[in-house]
Design an enzyme around this catalytic site. Structure first.
Site, PDB file in Angstrom:
ATOM      1  N   ASN A 193       0.638  -1.165   0.145  1.00 20.20           N
ATOM      2  CA  ASN A 193      -0.018  -0.474  -0.059  1.00 20.20           C
ATOM      3  C   ASN A 193       1.053   1.307   0.446  1.00 20.20           C
ATOM      4  O   ASN A 193       1.653   1.223   0.719  1.00 20.20           O
ATOM      5  CB  ASN A 193      -0.971  -0.304   1.171  1.00 20.20           C
ATOM      6  CG  ASN A 193      -0.209   0.050   2.151  1.00 20.20           C
ATOM      7  OD1 ASN A 193       0.275  -0.858   2.881  1.00 20.20           O
ATOM      8  ND2 ASN A 193      -0.892  -0.020   3.630  1.00 20.20           N
ATOM      9  N   CYS A 221     -10.906  -2.970  -4.017  1.00 15.45           N
ATOM     10  CA  CYS A 221      -9.895  -4.427  -4.827  1.00 15.45           C
ATOM     11  C   CYS A 221     -10.410  -5.349  -5.048  1.00 15.45           C
ATOM     12  O   CYS A 221     -10.128  -5.654  -5.864  1.00 15.45           O
ATOM     13  CB  CYS A 221      -8.755  -4.962  -3.918  1.00 15.45           C
ATOM     14  SG  CYS A 221      -7.725  -3.016  -3.462  1.00 15.45           S
ATOM     15  N   GLU A 248      -2.977  -5.353  -3.105  1.00 16.14           N
ATOM     16  CA  GLU A 248      -3.814  -5.332  -3.898  1.00 16.14           C
ATOM     17  C   GLU A 248      -3.767  -4.881  -5.850  1.00 16.14           C
ATOM     18  O   GLU A 248      -3.637  -5.771  -6.368  1.00 16.14           O
ATOM     19  CB  GLU A 248      -5.241  -6.244  -4.026  1.00 16.14           C
ATOM     20  CG  GLU A 248      -5.326  -6.941  -2.512  1.00 16.14           C
ATOM     21  CD  GLU A 248      -5.049  -5.726  -1.181  1.00 16.14           C
ATOM     22  OE1 GLU A 248      -4.654  -4.981  -1.734  1.00 16.14           O
ATOM     23  OE2 GLU A 248      -6.185  -6.093  -0.201  1.00 16.14           O
ATOM     24  N   CYS A 284      -3.873   0.606  -2.247  1.00 22.46           N
ATOM     25  CA  CYS A 284      -4.349  -0.555  -1.884  1.00 22.46           C
ATOM     26  C   CYS A 284      -3.186  -1.530  -2.758  1.00 22.46           C
ATOM     27  O   CYS A 284      -3.005  -1.583  -4.087  1.00 22.46           O
ATOM     28  CB  CYS A 284      -4.843  -0.739  -1.963  1.00 22.46           C
ATOM     29  SG  CYS A 284      -6.514   0.152  -0.909  1.00 22.46           S
ATOM     30  N   CYS A 327     -10.356  -5.419   0.226  1.00 23.37           N
ATOM     31  CA  CYS A 327     -10.625  -3.902   0.613  1.00 23.37           C
ATOM     32  C   CYS A 327     -12.770  -4.396  -0.600  1.00 23.37           C
ATOM     33  O   CYS A 327     -12.087  -5.066  -1.737  1.00 23.37           O
ATOM     34  CB  CYS A 327     -10.688  -2.641   0.871  1.00 23.37           C
ATOM     35  SG  CYS A 327      -9.804  -1.535  -0.740  1.00 23.37           S
ATOM     36  N   GLU A 357       0.077   5.476   0.598  1.00 27.97           N
ATOM     37  CA  GLU A 357      -0.795   6.347   1.509  1.00 27.97           C
ATOM     38  C   GLU A 357      -0.663   8.201   0.542  1.00 27.97           C
ATOM     39  O   GLU A 357       0.893   7.786  -0.058  1.00 27.97           O
ATOM     40  CB  GLU A 357      -0.612   6.124   2.850  1.00 27.97           C
ATOM     41  CG  GLU A 357      -1.142   4.623   3.497  1.00 27.97           C
ATOM     42  CD  GLU A 357      -1.277   5.177   4.941  1.00 27.97           C
ATOM     43  OE1 GLU A 357      -1.207   5.101   5.178  1.00 27.97           O
ATOM     44  OE2 GLU A 357      -2.624   3.753   4.875  1.00 27.97           O
TER      45      GLU A 357
HETATM   46  N1  THU Z   1      -4.629  -1.132   2.919  1.00 26.68           N
HETATM   47  C1  THU Z   1      -4.493  -2.372   1.497  1.00 26.68           C
HETATM   48  O1  THU Z   1      -3.606  -2.092   1.016  1.00 26.68           O
HETATM   49  N2  THU Z   1      -5.474  -3.352   1.006  1.00 26.68           N
HETATM   50  C2  THU Z   1      -6.648  -3.938   1.365  1.00 26.68           C
HETATM   51  O2  THU Z   1      -7.438  -4.326   1.180  1.00 26.68           O
HETATM   52  C3  THU Z   1      -7.244  -3.006   2.807  1.00 26.68           C
HETATM   53  C4  THU Z   1      -6.690  -1.122   3.264  1.00 26.68           C
HETATM   54  C5  THU Z   1      -4.350  -0.552   2.944  1.00 26.68           C
HETATM   55  C6  THU Z   1      -5.505   0.644   2.538  1.00 26.68           C
HETATM   56  C7  THU Z   1      -4.518   2.120   3.172  1.00 26.68           C
HETATM   57  O3  THU Z   1      -3.275   2.321   2.980  1.00 26.68           O
HETATM   58  C8  THU Z   1      -4.643   0.992   4.455  1.00 26.68           C
HETATM   59  O4  THU Z   1      -4.714  -0.345   4.395  1.00 26.68           O
HETATM   60  C9  THU Z   1      -5.612   1.229   6.013  1.00 26.68           C
HETATM   61  O5  THU Z   1      -6.842   1.144   5.377  1.00 26.68           O
END
Ligand code: THU
Length: 139
Positions: free
Chosen positions: A46, A93, A59, A57, A90, A48
């Site tokens: 991920n 994704c 994935e 994200c 999520c 940010e």
């Molecule tokens: N996140 C992911 O990378 N994948 C997911 O399926 C769930 C959430 C990340 C996004 C964000 O950077 C952090 O987790 C918190 O939501």
């Protein structure tokens, strides 16, 4: 829920290996992902952003890497997050994964040894896929 196989564990190890590279200064929640496509492995984390909505994200990053390499036949995705119980993809994704194989295997892990394996179909039933856009009755 599916039984865990050796290939599942191998893909999960790739997700775990990359997890430490996550750029998550805002949430502190690090995620690693690996997809198995056309016999190759693609990893991502991920990433940010100060404009929170611009975060991507792990994935989805892994899917982008696979597709950009010409590998669209995604058989499986593994995701590892900082959660106590296995991290599940999520909703956004799940939708992006479904574009390439609504029935792919999804291997999920967290901070412990607990691993969950499910079909994407179980995580996103009745996904909206490209077939809906091709139906004659729309024209
Ligand atoms: N996140 C992911 O990378 N994948 C997911 O399926 C769930 C959430 C990340 C996004 C964000 O950077 C952090 O987790 C918190 O939501």
């Amino acid at each position: 829920m599916h039984d865990l196989t050796q290939p599942d564990l191998a893909l999960l190890a790739f997700a775990r290996e990359i997890q430490e590279k996550a750029y998550a200064p805002y949430s502190g929640f690090r995620v690693g992902a690996a997809v198995y496509a056309n016999g190759e492995i693609f990893q991502c984390v991920n990433v940010e952003n100060a404009a929170y909505g611009s975060t991507l994200c792990a994935e989805r990053g892994a899917v982008m890497a696979a597709v950009a390499a010409g590998c669209r036949d995604i058989d499986a995705v593994a995701v590892v997050g900082d959660s106590e119980s296995p991290t599940t993809p999520c909703g956004a994704c799940r939708q992006v994964l479904a574009e390439f194989n609504p029935a792919m295997r999804v291997i999920m892990g967290g901070r412990t040894d607990e691993v969950i394996v499910m079909s994407l179909e179980a995580l996103l039933p009745d996904a909206f896929v490209r077939g809906y856009l091709d139906q004659d009755d729309q024209k």
